[in-house]
Design a protein around this motif. Structure first.
Motif, PDB file in Angstrom:
ATOM      1  N   LEU A  75       8.794  -0.161 -12.824  1.00  0.00           N
ATOM      2  CA  LEU A  75       7.806  -0.233 -13.900  1.00  0.00           C
ATOM      3  C   LEU A  75       7.132   1.119 -14.123  1.00  0.00           C
ATOM      4  N   LEU A  76       6.817   1.820 -13.037  1.00  0.00           N
ATOM      5  CA  LEU A  76       6.228   3.150 -13.164  1.00  0.00           C
ATOM      6  C   LEU A  76       7.180   4.116 -13.852  1.00  0.00           C
ATOM      7  N   ALA A  77       8.461   4.053 -13.499  1.00  0.00           N
ATOM      8  CA  ALA A  77       9.447   4.936 -14.121  1.00  0.00           C
ATOM      9  C   ALA A  77       9.569   4.650 -15.615  1.00  0.00           C
ATOM     10  N   MET A 125      -0.384   1.711 -10.019  1.00  0.00           N
ATOM     11  CA  MET A 125      -0.551   2.296  -8.691  1.00  0.00           C
ATOM     12  C   MET A 125      -1.361   1.380  -7.776  1.00  0.00           C
ATOM     13  N   ASN A 126      -2.395   0.752  -8.318  1.00  0.00           N
ATOM     14  CA  ASN A 126      -3.162  -0.202  -7.514  1.00  0.00           C
ATOM     15  C   ASN A 126      -2.351  -1.450  -7.201  1.00  0.00           C
ATOM     16  N   LEU A 127      -1.488  -1.850  -8.142  1.00  0.00           N
ATOM     17  CA  LEU A 127      -0.607  -2.982  -7.874  1.00  0.00           C
ATOM     18  C   LEU A 127       0.344  -2.657  -6.730  1.00  0.00           C
ATOM     19  N   LEU A 128       0.838  -1.436  -6.692  1.00  0.00           N
ATOM     20  CA  LEU A 128       1.707  -1.018  -5.595  1.00  0.00           C
ATOM     21  C   LEU A 128       0.964  -1.063  -4.263  1.00  0.00           C
ATOM     22  N   LEU A 149      -0.253  11.278 -13.644  1.00  0.00           N
ATOM     23  CA  LEU A 149      -0.250   9.987 -12.959  1.00  0.00           C
ATOM     24  C   LEU A 149      -1.020  10.060 -11.644  1.00  0.00           C
ATOM     25  N   THR A 150      -1.039  11.220 -11.019  1.00  0.00           N
ATOM     26  CA  THR A 150      -1.816  11.437  -9.791  1.00  0.00           C
ATOM     27  C   THR A 150      -3.201  12.012 -10.087  1.00  0.00           C
ATOM     28  N   ILE A 206      -2.901   2.419 -17.571  1.00  0.00           N
ATOM     29  CA  ILE A 206      -1.739   1.619 -17.191  1.00  0.00           C
ATOM     30  C   ILE A 206      -1.120   2.138 -15.898  1.00  0.00           C
ATOM     31  N   GLY A 207      -0.940   3.445 -15.814  1.00  0.00           N
ATOM     32  CA  GLY A 207      -0.230   4.004 -14.660  1.00  0.00           C
ATOM     33  C   GLY A 207      -1.070   4.090 -13.403  1.00  0.00           C
ATOM     34  N   SER A 208      -2.199   4.797 -13.484  1.00  0.00           N
ATOM     35  CA  SER A 208      -2.986   5.069 -12.277  1.00  0.00           C
ATOM     36  C   SER A 208      -3.835   3.886 -11.846  1.00  0.00           C
ATOM     37  N   LEU A 209      -4.495   3.226 -12.814  1.00  0.00           N
ATOM     38  CA  LEU A 209      -5.450   2.189 -12.457  1.00  0.00           C
ATOM     39  C   LEU A 209      -4.839   0.805 -12.341  1.00  0.00           C
ATOM     40  N   PHE A 210      -3.655   0.611 -12.884  1.00  0.00           N
ATOM     41  CA  PHE A 210      -3.037  -0.711 -12.797  1.00  0.00           C
ATOM     42  C   PHE A 210      -1.793  -0.701 -11.920  1.00  0.00           C
TER      43      PHE A 210
END
Length: 674
Positions: free
Chosen positions: A222-224, A304-307, A269-270, A298-302
């Protein structure tokens, strides 16, 4: 009747003898071939029970050889001396990376100022390495013998252990044959395996990571997709036919081509380049901020936290399963010990049917078990409470619940004084209010140091007048010494040393006293205008600075006296102990990537020509670049420098600067390697 080879077979593998009197295939000592009746037979059963209980305490498997010779070897192998020697060997072979070529034995890693380091002659580190490898060969041989061929062939860790040793010995032979001039040492990449295979917790952590990979891969996909979609959106958004200055600057700086755009958003993203990547376009039109905000949300706050949540959930579930497995191993070990002891009716004879465990036999076993004194004493007292009544299986299992209890440390009794004056003094100096007074004095010492640091902030060290601070330090150190002596008087020497906080205070007070006496012996007693010339190894300022740093460090004594702070400190220490497995995994990752980085990027970063340094105001380099920030010490020219560089990259701040520098110095490939 047991088969002749039953003595060398594992205890838990299959039911041996076929008599059917052993529950669930658990073979007791009566099914083991013995050298003969009498004391030898009884001693073998006792030794088996001892080993089973030690396995239960350490949560080890009981599937190993149980004959007399194997039991002796098994206990020696798991003794503190052997295990500490093995751990030392592992740390020794890992630390060779700091010494062998390229050596880390230089004062600085900065390519502008670094002098050629000392390189060990060929054969020095190789001799130490082969000794370590021979220790590992002996370790593997003992494990293979104790656990048997069948277990060896099924255990992937032992097979990997064998493969790593074979490759390492072959590579070592090639290295010595080529006089240490080989371009690549494969065995350096394999060294962390020795650390992994020797830690059961690290093995469990790796297994949990392996089980978490499918869920982590789904979020990674999903991140990719998220990264690729927004890369294309950005390329289209900032590549319009009619562009303003901000939009064009955004395109030329961050979205020039697909690799640059992908890299810019990966860094975003970081959050390492936020808000830099947004500023050119946002400065001209505030609507462009929506693109970057949506991407970050979407990327950092959702995602990455989901990971992070998935990793936490998987590890939490695996932790519970690991605890259940450990509990099962403990119950299995204690049950095996019960079966062995219950088969003994009297010394040298085995009863056909066990009716329980005699307390005197269990006491004899507990005396030989390697266990902490507190738990051993608790178990012995519990067993003695049964008198001569045999213990049933359930009672035997409940007995070892004492191992889960933590001991309350009892401090030695205070000295008894006959004089009323001494008794009153003992009460006064042994009261906890006296500790509060010491904390208040230590706070005053700390405040005095802070005041002089503020007053002398703009004064050079050589021009400072340390007369007043020197006098204050002498007074405070004398008080610390007096406080220590009064506590020893009130609590006694053993009572004083029974408190960790007192040991901490006493050690630092002794060091401060020695340092202060050394300062007075070299530079005399403080007086106005006290600025003598440097004598010996340290100047007056250096000795005063060291003295003040120790005084600041001593102020940590307040932690045990403030309950909320003590709870937090104990929690942090507990977390550090429980995170050792994760720390070991991190060491392995750092080690492997450092070795790979040395082979890929060694010598890539070179010192700038001409001047030894490029000033920040120098217009020849762009602002915020590797050269302008003077990151020259961040390189992969040796192992120590590689570790620091990897740490700086892991912290994320400005990691895109490293990415850009290594791309420019060694070509575009580091963009993919990073």
């Amino acid at each position: 009747m047991a088969k002749p080879r039953a003595e060398s077979e594992p205890l838990l593998g299959r039911a041996r003898g076929g008599s059917g009197d052993c529950p669930a295939g658990l073979t007791t000592c009566r099914s083991v071939q013995r050298p003969g009746p009498g004391t030898g037979e009884w001693g073998l059963c006792i030794d088996q029970a001892v080993v089973f209980i030690e396995d239960a305490i350490k949560y080890r498997s009981i599937n190993h050889r149980m004959d007399a010779r194997s039991l002796w070897l098994y206990r020696r192998y798991y003794s503190n001396l052997c295990q500490r020697s093995l751990n030392f060997t592992i740390y020794l072979i890992l630390s060779l990376a700091f010494i062998e070529t390229p050596s880390s034995l230089s004062r600085t890693a900065d390519v502008r100022y670094r002098s050629p380091p000392w390189e060990p002659p060929c054969g020095l580190t190789e001799s130490v390495e082969v000794l370590c490898l021979l220790v590992f060969v002996a370790d593997l041989s003992v494990k293979g013998y104790l656990f048997g061929r069948a277990h060896f062939q099924k255990n992937l860790w032992l097979l990997g252990y064998l493969g790593v040793l074979v490759v390492s010995l072959v590579d070592w032979t090639v290295s010595v044959s080529l006089l240490c001039r080989e371009p690549l040492r494969v065995r350096r990449l394999l060294r962390p395996f020795f650390l992994l295979q020797n830690s059961s917790m690290m093995k469990k952590t790796l297994k949990c990571i392996r089980w978490s990979l499918p869920q982590m891969a789904s979020v990674g996909l999903l991140l990719a997709i998220h990264l690729c979609l927004f890369t294309m959106f950005g390329m289209l958004l900032f590549a319009g036919e009619k562009q303003d200055d901000g939009q064009n600057k955004e395109r030329m700086t961050y979205f020039r081509n697909l690799p640059d755009a992908l890299t810019s958003l990966l860094v975003l993203l970081t959050t390492a380049n936020n808000p830099d990547v947004m500023i050119p376009a946002y400065s001209r039109n505030r609507a462009y901020a929506i693109f970057f905000i949506v991407f970050t949300l979407i990327g950092s706050l959702f995602l990455m936290n989901l990971l992070t949540a998935i990793i936490y959930s998987q590890f939490r579930g695996y932790l519970m399963q690991s605890l259940q497995t450990s509990l099962f191993r403990r119950r299995l070990g204690t049950r095996a010990a019960y079966e062995v002891l219950s088969s003994m009716s009297r010394e040298g004879e085995a009863s056909p049917q066990g009716v329980g465990v005699k307390p005197q036999n269990l006491l004899h076993v507990l005396q030989k078990v390697q266990l902490s004194s507190f738990h051993k004493q608790a178990l012995i007292e519990k067993v003695r409470s049964y008198g001569d009544v045999p213990l049933s299986a359930s009672e035997f299992q409940r007995l070892f619940h004492e191992l889960d209890k933590s001991g309350v440390k009892e401090h030695p009794a205070r000295p008894e004084y006959q004089s009323p004056f001494l008794q009153n003094a003992q009460f006064l100096f042994g009261h906890y209010y006296f500790d509060y007074l010491g904390n208040f004095i230590a706070l005053g010492n700390l405040v005095s140091i802070c005041v002089f640091l503020v007053l002398d902030a703009d004064v050079l060290p050589g021009d400072r007048n340390d007369f007043i601070l020197g006098i204050l330090n002498c007074i405070f150190i004398l008080y610390y010494l007096l406080e220590m002596l009064l506590k020893v008087f009130a609590l006694g020497l053993r009572g004083y040393l029974s408190y960790p906080s007192n040991v901490f205070d006493g050690l630092l007070t002794t060091v401060l006293l020695v340092l202060e006496i050394s300062t007075l012996a070299v530079y005399r007693f403080p007086h106005p205008g006290w600025r003598p010339q440097m004598q010996g190894l340290l100047s007056l300022w250096d000795m005063a600075r060291l003295l003040n740093m120790l005084i600041v460090f001593r102020f940590l004594r307040i932690i045990p006296n403030i309950k909320p702070m003590a709870v937090v400190a104990s929690t942090v220490l507990g977390l550090m102990q429980n995170m050792r497995a994760f720390g070991g995994i991190l060491v392995v990752v750092y080690y492997v990537f450092a070795i790979i980085g040395i082979h890929l990027f060694r010598g890539v970063i070179v010192a700038p020509p001409g001047n030894s340094s490029l000033a920040p105001a120098n217009g020849s380099v762009p602002c915020g670049s590797f050269e302008q920030l003077e990151y020259w010490a961040n390189n992969f020219d040796d192992f120590a420098a590689a570790l620091i560089t990897l740490w700086n990259i892991m912290v994320v701040n400005n990691w895109q600067v490293f990415l850009d520098a290594y791309r420019r110095y060694s070509g575009p490939s580091p963009r993919r390697r990073s």
